[in-house]
Design an enzyme around this catalytic site. Sequence first.
Site, PDB file in Angstrom:
ATOM      1  CD  GLN A 178       0.078   1.973   4.557  1.00 26.69           C
ATOM      2  OE1 GLN A 178      -0.866   2.188   5.295  1.00 26.69           O
ATOM      3  NE2 GLN A 178       0.217   2.569   3.395  1.00 26.69           N
ATOM      4  CG  PHE A 203      -2.105 -10.161  13.439  1.00 28.80           C
ATOM      5  CD1 PHE A 203      -0.832 -10.676  13.586  1.00 28.80           C
ATOM      6  CD2 PHE A 203      -2.597  -9.337  14.438  1.00 28.80           C
ATOM      7  CE1 PHE A 203      -0.057 -10.377  14.703  1.00 28.80           C
ATOM      8  CE2 PHE A 203      -1.846  -9.036  15.564  1.00 28.80           C
ATOM      9  CZ  PHE A 203      -0.569  -9.555  15.687  1.00 28.80           C
ATOM     10  CG  HIS A 239      -1.637   1.061  14.382  1.00 29.31           C
ATOM     11  ND1 HIS A 239      -2.959   0.720  14.425  1.00 29.31           N
ATOM     12  CD2 HIS A 239      -1.457   1.605  13.143  1.00 29.31           C
ATOM     13  CE1 HIS A 239      -3.555   1.063  13.287  1.00 29.31           C
ATOM     14  NE2 HIS A 239      -2.663   1.595  12.497  1.00 29.31           N
ATOM     15  CD  GLU A 284      -2.433  -1.745   2.348  1.00 27.55           C
ATOM     16  OE1 GLU A 284      -1.940  -1.342   3.422  1.00 27.55           O
ATOM     17  OE2 GLU A 284      -3.227  -2.706   2.287  1.00 27.55           O
ATOM     18  CB  SER A 333      -6.459  -6.501  -1.413  1.00 27.69           C
ATOM     19  OG  SER A 333      -7.434  -5.608  -1.906  1.00 27.69           O
ATOM     20  CD  GLU A 334      -3.902  -5.307   4.203  1.00 28.25           C
ATOM     21  OE1 GLU A 334      -5.083  -5.719   4.119  1.00 28.25           O
ATOM     22  OE2 GLU A 334      -3.611  -4.107   4.295  1.00 28.25           O
TER      23      GLU A 334
HETATM   24  C1  LIG Z   1      -6.349  -3.842   6.716  1.00 28.12           C
HETATM   25  C2  LIG Z   1      -5.571  -2.581   6.756  1.00 28.12           C
HETATM   26  N1  LIG Z   1      -4.713  -2.299   5.766  1.00 28.12           N
HETATM   27  C3  LIG Z   1      -3.992  -1.175   5.777  1.00 28.12           C
HETATM   28  C4  LIG Z   1      -4.090  -0.292   6.822  1.00 28.12           C
HETATM   29  C5  LIG Z   1      -3.281   0.995   6.818  1.00 28.12           C
HETATM   30  N2  LIG Z   1      -4.224   2.087   6.491  1.00 28.12           N
HETATM   31  C6  LIG Z   1      -4.809   2.804   7.444  1.00 28.12           C
HETATM   32  S1  LIG Z   1      -5.964   3.864   6.837  1.00 28.12           S
HETATM   33  C7  LIG Z   1      -5.646   3.365   5.256  1.00 28.12           C
HETATM   34  C8  LIG Z   1      -6.418   3.960   4.122  1.00 28.12           C
HETATM   35  C9  LIG Z   1      -7.863   3.742   4.270  1.00 28.12           C
HETATM   36  O1  LIG Z   1      -8.532   4.257   3.165  1.00 28.12           O
HETATM   37  P1  LIG Z   1     -10.093   4.427   3.171  1.00 28.12           P
HETATM   38  O2  LIG Z   1     -10.736   3.125   3.511  1.00 28.12           O
HETATM   39  O3  LIG Z   1     -10.488   5.036   1.902  1.00 28.12           O
HETATM   40  O4  LIG Z   1     -10.397   5.405   4.394  1.00 28.12           O
HETATM   41  P2  LIG Z   1      -9.915   6.917   4.533  1.00 28.12           P
HETATM   42  O5  LIG Z   1      -8.577   6.898   5.186  1.00 28.12           O
HETATM   43  O6  LIG Z   1      -9.904   7.530   3.199  1.00 28.12           O
HETATM   44  O7  LIG Z   1     -10.927   7.511   5.437  1.00 28.12           O
HETATM   45  C10 LIG Z   1      -4.657   2.402   5.231  1.00 28.12           C
HETATM   46  C11 LIG Z   1      -4.140   1.776   4.013  1.00 28.12           C
HETATM   47  C12 LIG Z   1      -4.961  -0.637   7.869  1.00 28.12           C
HETATM   48  N3  LIG Z   1      -5.109   0.134   8.934  1.00 28.12           N
HETATM   49  N4  LIG Z   1      -5.697  -1.764   7.810  1.00 28.12           N
END
Ligand SMILES: Cc1ncc(C[n+]2csc(CCOP(=O)(O)OP(=O)(O)O)c2C)c(N)n1
Lengths: 325, 325, 320, 320
Positions: free
Chosen positions: B80, B86, B128, B29, B57-58
Site C-alpha cells: 500500500q 522496507f 509515506h 492488503e 503481515s508484509e
Molecule cells: C506495516 C504497515 N502495513 C500496512 C500499512 C497501510 N495501512 C495503514 S492503516 C492500515 C490498517 C490498520 O488497521 P488497524 O491496525 O486495525 O488500525 P485501524 O486503522 O483500524 O485504526 C493499513 C493496512 C501500514 N501503514 N503499515
Amino acid sequence: MARMRYQQALAKALRDEMTRDEKVFIIGEDVRASLRGVSRGLVADFGRQRVIDTPISEQAFTGFAMGAALAGHRPVVEYQIPSLLFTAFEPIVNQAQKFRLMTGGQATVPVTYIVPGSGARLGLAAQHSDHPYALFAQAGVKTVVPATAADAYGLLIGAIREDDPVVFFAPAAVLGTREEVPDELDAIPLGSGRVHRAGDDVTIVAIGHLVRDALVVAADLAEEGISAEVWDPRSILPFDWEGLRASVEKTGRLVVFDDTNRTCGLAAEVLATAAEEFPLVVAPKRVTRADAPIPFAVELELALLPNREQLVTAVRAVLTKEALR
Amino acid sequence: MARMRYQQALAKALRDEMTRDEKVFIIGEDVRASLRGVSRGLVADFGRQRVIDTPISEQAFTGFAMGAALAGHRPVVEYQIPSLLFTAFEPIVNQAQKFRLMTGGQATVPVTYIVPGSGARLGLAAQHSDHPYALFAQAGVKTVVPATAADAYGLLIGAIREDDPVVFFAPAAVLGTREEVPDELDAIPLGSGRVHRAGDDVTIVAIGHLVRDALVVAADLAEEGISAEVWDPRSILPFDWEGLRASVEKTGRLVVFDDTNRTCGLAAEVLATAAEEFPLVVAPKRVTRADAPIPFAVELELALLPNREQLVTAVRAVLTKEALR
Amino acid sequence: MRRDLYRTMRTIRRFEEQIVELVNANEIAGVTHEYIGQEAVASGVCAALRRDDVITSTHRGHGHVIAKGAAVRGMMAELLGRTTGLNHARGGSMHIADVSLGIYGANGIVAAGAPIAAGAAWAGVQAGSDRVAVCFFGDGAVNQGVLHETMNMAGIWKLPLLFVCENNGYAVSFAQEEATAGSIVERAAAYGMPAERVDGMDAEVVLEATERAVARARAGEGPSFVECTTYRFVGHHTAERTMGLGYRTDEEIERWRLRDPLLVTGGRMSPDDVAAVDAEVEALLQEALAFARESPRPQAADAMEYVYATGPAPRQGVSA
Amino acid sequence: MRRDLYRTMRTIRRFEEQIVELVNANEIAGVTHEYIGQEAVASGVCAALRRDDVITSTHRGHGHVIAKGAAVRGMMAELLGRTTGLNHARGGSMHIADVSLGIYGANGIVAAGAPIAAGAAWAGVQAGSDRVAVCFFGDGAVNQGVLHETMNMAGIWKLPLLFVCENNGYAVSFAQEEATAGSIVERAAAYGMPAERVDGMDAEVVLEATERAVARARAGEGPSFVECTTYRFVGHHTAERTMGLGYRTDEEIERWRLRDPLLVTGGRMSPDDVAAVDAEVEALLQEALAFARESPRPQAADAMEYVYATGPAPRQGVSA
Ligand SMILES: Cc1ncc(C[n+]2csc(CCOP(=O)(O)OP(=O)(O)O)c2C)c(N)n1
Ligand SMILES: Cc1ncc(C[n+]2csc(CCOP(=O)(O)OP(=O)(O)O)c2C)c(N)n1
Ligand SMILES: [Mg+2]
Ligand SMILES: [Mg+2]
C-alpha cells in the site's frame, strides 16, 4: 605504540565509552558471550542491564533501542550478520532516522547500529556476504566503514557520541587484523576523510578493508614511479567532499575502489560527484563488487569481489589516458 | 486511440494477464476493495483464491508469494505504501532475489512486487513519501518505474512474465493521469529504454513521473532553439545502457532527472557510467531529490523534490559549458 | 473523573470533525485518519497515566495525543502546516508528537510504535522510576510480527508496558475476524501476561482496566494487554468517502452509533454538565483554529532543517 | 520403519561427523551448523512425508535435506564446492536445496523459511492435491515476528502446513527459557491450531506426531504445530569450538548424550541390524566423498551464472 586487532579496538572503544557514559549500553544477540568479541567480558563489569542478550527479534530490538534513546540512553545495537540489517531496515531507516525531522527537532535518536563482520568472508555464501553500506547512505542514515584499528576505535566512539542514528560496518576482512595503534586513541568525528598515503598522480578512493589493498597497490606502483594518493572517506555519510576535492585538485585523476554492488553503490556516488563538480583531467574509473550475490564456492566468490589487479589496471588506465584539459 | 488513466492501464494489464495465465494472482492488503484501483473488480471475476486479501503481515505475505512462485505460480504482491518495502526488504532482497543463484538455477522466482503510488504525494510526510527504487537496483533486484500509461501496461505485463523477481514502482504523481494510449497495447520487455522526444543538443534522462516534466521543459527549450532529447530507461535494472550510449553519442551532453535521494541514487549511477564509459563533451549534471526525508508542510516538501526550473538550469549549464573534446 | 473523561472525548470528537472539514476544504494537506467513535479508548487509558508516562501511537493518533495532554492549538497548527505546530510543520497528522509529554509519536507504520514503547518502558526502570509505557495499536496490528517480538520481550524482561489493542473490527477494509486466527487476547496470554477484553465504548470501563494494568506495571509485575472493542464511525481516512470500498453496511455503522462513547459517558452526566463541557470544548477549538490560521507557514529555505542533529547539512538535489 | 528411521539418522550423523572433519581440514569453506543430536526430528518428520510434499529448512539444514531424500553425494559435492553439487557449488551448507524433491532450501535467516512453506502449502491446495508443507525452525525462531505472521495466515487460510519447532534449548548461546515468555506450544495454540510437545530424541514419537498432523493437513483441516524437545551435542557451528562461549556445561551435554537418538532407536533393534545399517551408511558416505573429491571445481569465468533467469547478465565490477 601498541599492537591491537581491529576487533580489540572496537571492544576497547565500547568499553571505554561505557565506562565514561553510563547511558551507553549494548544490545543484540549473544552479546554476553560475544561472538565477534566486540562486547567480550563486558557483562562481568557492567552487568546484564547494560549488556543485553536479546531473543532473535531484530525488528523489536531495533525499535527498542530507539525508544531507549528517546528516553535518554545511547544504545549500541549489534547485528550478527549484515543481512540482518535488511530485517531491521524499517525501524532504522523509517523510524529512527526520520524521527528528528518528523518531530521538528523535538528529540534526537543517538543509536549506533554495528555489524562486526560485514562483507564477504570466504565461503559464507549469498545471505551472509553482503556489505550493504550504500543502502544506508542512499536512505540518508549516517554510515561509517572504518579501515584500520585506530579508526575503528575512534569512529566507534565518534558514532556513539553522535546525536543521530549511525550504521557502523566493520568489514569481516579486517576484523582479525593486528596493527600498530597509537597509545593515545581519540574519538574521530564523522565526516573527516583520511589520506593514508599521499601522492600526486592519481587519487585512489578506498573504503574499509580495501584501504589495505589499495596501500599495497600504491606501494607497488611507487616502484614504477607512479605516485598514488590513497584516500579513505571513513564515513560514507556524511562524506568529506572537501577532503576528496583537495586530493583530486592535486591529482586530477580518480579511481574508486569499493566493495558494494556496482549499481548505485558508493563508487557510483563518488564518480558522479567528481564528474559533476571536481576538476578531473581524464575520465574516472571504479573497481567494485560485481552486481551479483556471492556464490558459495571460493573461486566464484573471489571472482566477484574487487581485487588488486583490477585496481592496478584501472590506475594504469586513468594514467595513460590523455588529459582533457 | 483510447484515453486511459495510468492506474486503469495497470488494472487492465493485471486483468489481461490474469485472464491469459491462470497462474497469476494478486495478494496484498485490501486488494479486493482495491485502494489504488489496480485490482478493482477482479475478485468478482477471479474469486478470492486469486485476489487475496492479507492480514497486515508484509514479511509473511512476501515470503508466501515466493513459496507460491517456487510451486509454479506468478504472484503479484501489492504494497500500500512505498515504505512497506522496507519491512519486506529481507524476503525480497535476501530470499527471492538470491534463490536462483543460491540453488544453482534449480528454480526461478517469478514474483512482481508492485507499489501503486510511490514517491511524494503532497502532505503525506516522511514515512509515506519515499521513492526507493535505487535501493532495489543496488541490491540487484530488477526494478521498473514506468512513466506513461502505455508503458505501465506493457511493463506490468513484462514484469509478470519475467522469470525473476521484479519490483514495480508506479509513481503516485502519475497514477491519476489520463493519456492517449494505442488501441493495441503490448507487453514491454525489461531493459529497453525509450526516446520520448528526440533531440541533438543534450540528453535528458528522466525517470517515472519526471518524464512528463522533462517533456515540458524540452518543449520550452525548443522554443529557444535548444534541442533536448528526453530519454527514459523505463527499467532501472536491467538498464538499457546501449540505448543511453546511443543518445549520448549523439548529444555529448547529459543531465539526469531523478526523484530518488541524491546519494547513491539512480542519477549517481547514470553519471558514473557515463563519466566512465560514454563520450561526454562536458561534465554531466543531475537534478535529484534532496538527501532528506519529506517534511509534512507542502512548501517544505516541494522544496526537496526535483523540479522543472532546476532541470532548465542544469540543461543550460551543460550547454553553456565549453566542450572538452 | 467522569466529567474529565467526557471532556477529553468531546475534545477529540470535535477536533476530528473540524479536521475532516479542513481536509475536505484543502486547508489541511494529505489525508488524516479519524478517531471518531473510538474516543473512549484513548480517554480511558490516558486518564490512568501520569505526565511522565510514555505512549506510542498510530496512524489514527489524534485521540491518543489529545488524551495524553498535548496542546490542541499546537496540534491544529501542526495539521495546518504552521511553524507553531507541535512538530513545526514537519510531521503532520501521522507523525504528531510531543516528546516532552511522553508522546513518542503517531506513526505511519502499523505496529512500529510497540518496540519503541518497550524501550521507553525499560528506560523508566533503569531510571529507578515507576513510570510505565503504553503502546496503542489496532486489530490489524496484531498480525504484524514486530508486535509479537515486542510482547515476548516485554514478557521476559517484565517491562512496565501496557499493550492497548483498539479492535474496531477492521484494518482498512479487511474484517478482523477474517484476518485473525484464534483470539487476540489468547495470543497475548500466551506470552504469560494478563490479557483481557473490555468494552471500548465505555471510557470508565477502559479506565478501570488500565488502572489495574498500570498498577501491576508500576509494582514491577510486568506487562499487560487490554483489548478494547470499539468502532470507527467514519471511513479509514478522510479520502475513503470518495472511494466506495463497501466493506461494511450502513446498518452496522448505525448499530454501533447507538453505543457512541460520548452518549455512554455523557448519558451518565447531567445535561447541564454536558452542555457546559461542550461549550468549553467549543471555545478551546475555536481558539486553536484561530491560532493555527494566524500562524506562519514554514519557509522553503528551511526545508533541510532538523534532518540531523549534528554535522553537515544534507545535500540538496542540485549542486551549486 | 524403525530400521529406515535409524538408517536416516545414522546417515545424518555420519555425514555431519565427516563434514566437521572436512571443515576443520579446510576442505570445506566457511562454517557449517551441525545437526548432531537432533537427528530424530528430521528423520521422524520426513518419514511421514511424500516426495511431492515440500519442506523449508534452516541454517542447520543437512539433516532435513538428507531425511527428505536428497542425494548424499550431491550434498557432499555441494559442500566441497564442486559443480556436481546439488546447487552447483552456488549454495553451500546454508542454502542447500533440491527443489525437485520439494526441498525449498536451507536458509541463512532464522524463520525465513516459514512463509515460503506457507506459499507452497497454498499452491498444493490450488493444484487440487493433498500435498503438505513443513517448515522446520529452532526455538530461537519462535521469537521472530515472521513466524507469527505465518502462523496466523496458516490459521485463517487453513493451510496444509506443519510447523516443526526443534527446541534444542539454545539460540547460539542464549537459553530458550530465558529468551521465551510463556510456552511455545501455547503460542501456537493461540492461532487455533493443534500444538503438542513431543520427545524429539525418539524418532518414532516424532513420526507419530507428524503423521497425526499430516493426516489433518491432507484432510483439509489446516495447520498443526509440533515442538520437539531435542539437543545439539556439538557447538552452534564448526567454529564454536575455538570460541569458548561457555553457555552450557559439559554435564548438561553428557546428560543429553545418554538420550542420543541413535541409541534410542538403535537400542530397539538387533545389534546385527544396527551393524548392517551402519556398514551400508559407511559405504554410501565413502562413495559420496570420493565422488565429491573427484568432481570439478567451478570456473571463475562462470561466477555470474544463475543470477537471473532472463535478460542481460549482471554487470561486472570493472567496465570493459
Ligand atoms: C506495516 C504497515 N502495513 C500496512 C500499512 C497501510 N495501512 C495503514 S492503516 C492500515 C490498517 C490498520 O488497521 P488497524 O491496525 O486495525 O488500525 P485501524 O486503522 O483500524 O485504526 C493499513 C493496512 C501500514 N501503514 N503499515
Ligand atoms: C533473523 C536472524 N537473526 C539472527 C541470525 C544469526 N543466527 C543464526 S542461527 C542463530 C540461532 C538460531 O537459534 P534456533 O532458532 O534455536 O536454531 P538452532 O541454531 O538452535 O538450531 C542466530 C541467532 C540469523 N541467521 N537470522
Ligand atoms: Mg482496526
Ligand atoms: Mg535452538
